[in-house]
Design an enzyme around this catalytic site. Structure first.
Site, PDB file in Angstrom:
ATOM      1  N   HIS A   8       0.774   5.181   1.057  1.00 49.02           N
ATOM      2  CA  HIS A   8       0.329   6.402   1.394  1.00 49.02           C
ATOM      3  C   HIS A   8      -0.061   7.341   1.091  1.00 49.02           C
ATOM      4  CE1 HIS A   8       0.400   4.113   5.830  1.00 49.02           C
ATOM      5  NE2 HIS A   8       0.823   3.357   5.360  1.00 49.02           N
ATOM      6  N   HIS A  15       0.995  -0.971   0.262  1.00 52.14           N
ATOM      7  CA  HIS A  15      -0.432  -0.435  -0.372  1.00 52.14           C
ATOM      8  C   HIS A  15       0.851   1.462   0.322  1.00 52.14           C
ATOM      9  CE1 HIS A  15       0.482  -1.476   4.078  1.00 52.14           C
ATOM     10  NE2 HIS A  15       0.659   0.193   4.309  1.00 52.14           N
TER      11      HIS A  15
HETATM   12  P1  AMP Z   1       1.875   0.196   7.454  1.00 49.32           P
HETATM   13  O1  AMP Z   1       2.509   1.091   8.897  1.00 49.32           O
HETATM   14  O2  AMP Z   1       2.727   1.201   6.333  1.00 49.32           O
HETATM   15  O3  AMP Z   1       1.750  -1.028   6.657  1.00 49.32           O
HETATM   16  O4  AMP Z   1       0.462   1.283   7.405  1.00 49.32           O
HETATM   17  C1  AMP Z   1      -0.749   0.369   7.634  1.00 49.32           C
HETATM   18  C2  AMP Z   1      -1.845   1.111   7.709  1.00 49.32           C
HETATM   19  O5  AMP Z   1      -3.370   0.870   7.471  1.00 49.32           O
HETATM   20  C3  AMP Z   1      -2.131   2.130   8.732  1.00 49.32           C
HETATM   21  O6  AMP Z   1      -1.931   3.342   8.155  1.00 49.32           O
HETATM   22  C4  AMP Z   1      -3.578   1.454   9.878  1.00 49.32           C
HETATM   23  O7  AMP Z   1      -4.029   3.041  10.096  1.00 49.32           O
HETATM   24  C5  AMP Z   1      -4.033   1.600   8.039  1.00 49.32           C
HETATM   25  N1  AMP Z   1      -5.079   0.127   8.648  1.00 49.32           N
HETATM   26  C6  AMP Z   1      -5.477  -0.834   9.189  1.00 49.32           C
HETATM   27  N2  AMP Z   1      -5.992  -1.397   8.967  1.00 49.32           N
HETATM   28  C7  AMP Z   1      -7.415  -0.906   8.388  1.00 49.32           C
HETATM   29  C8  AMP Z   1      -8.175  -1.067   7.908  1.00 49.32           C
HETATM   30  N3  AMP Z   1      -9.123  -1.609   8.214  1.00 49.32           N
HETATM   31  N4  AMP Z   1      -8.954  -0.092   7.242  1.00 49.32           N
HETATM   32  C9  AMP Z   1      -8.004   1.329   6.955  1.00 49.32           C
HETATM   33  N5  AMP Z   1      -7.014   1.738   6.870  1.00 49.32           N
HETATM   34  C10 AMP Z   1      -6.691   0.666   7.921  1.00 49.32           C
END
Ligand code: AMP
Ligand code: ZN
Length: 138
Positions: A102, A100
């Site tokens: 950001h 993903h």
């Molecule tokens: P990372 O730390 O780069 O793996 O980012 C994971 C991101 O996913 C974090 O910013 C979380 O807040 C977000 N996240 C986790 N679960 C969900 C969800 N169910 N819906 C939307 N965002 C999520």
């Protein structure tokens, strides 16, 4: 689709999300714990754990979409700047192991710390680092 991967389920629409955009390759959603107003994530529909596993077409298309999203979000939200961040591996802050990107709108004095404090160049041997990476780029 990877079993027990929450982002596979969100990308697929099995788990609902605040979707901002969707096509055959990607779904863009609002982050559930936003770092700033409008913090969004581009999810690939195909499961890649990280950038190392990703194919070249997806890798290039994801940035074309990031540019489009950044423009639309900046106009919509009136933010003053924009960070695009992508974490690979636990040590780099990755918590969800499905690729993903950001999209983080930035606002004047928003106080967000992305912790990229530089060290002195003399702490590393830049010539050696350049040489070992150049070898892999041949
Ligand atoms: P990372 O730390 O780069 O793996 O980012 C994971 C991101 O996913 C974090 O910013 C979380 O807040 C977000 N996240 C986790 N679960 C969900 C969800 N169910 N819906 C939307 N965002 C999520
Ligand atoms: Zn997945």
């Amino acid at each position: 689709m990877e079993e027990n991967c929450i982002f596979c389920k969100i990308a697929d629409g099995e788990i609902p999300s605040k979707t901002l955009y969707e096509d055959d390759m990607f779904r863009v959603i609002l982050d559930i714990n936003p770092a700033s107003k409008g913090h969004a994530l581009i999810l690939t529909k195909k499961h890649f754990k990280n950038i190392y596993e990703m194919d070249n077409v997806t890798a290039s298309e994801v940035f074309v979409l990031a540019k489009r999203m950044a423009k639309a979000m900046t106009e919509a939200l009136g933010c003053n700047g924009f960070n695009i961040v992508q974490n690979n591996g636990e040590v780099a802050g990755q918590t969800v192991f499905h690729f993903h990107l950001h999209l983080i709108p930035r606002y004047t004095n928003d106080g967000i710390q992305l912790n990229m404090e530089g060290k002195e160049a003399k702490d590393y041997n830049l010539d050696d680092i350049q040489a070992i990476i150049l070898q892999k780029m041949r």
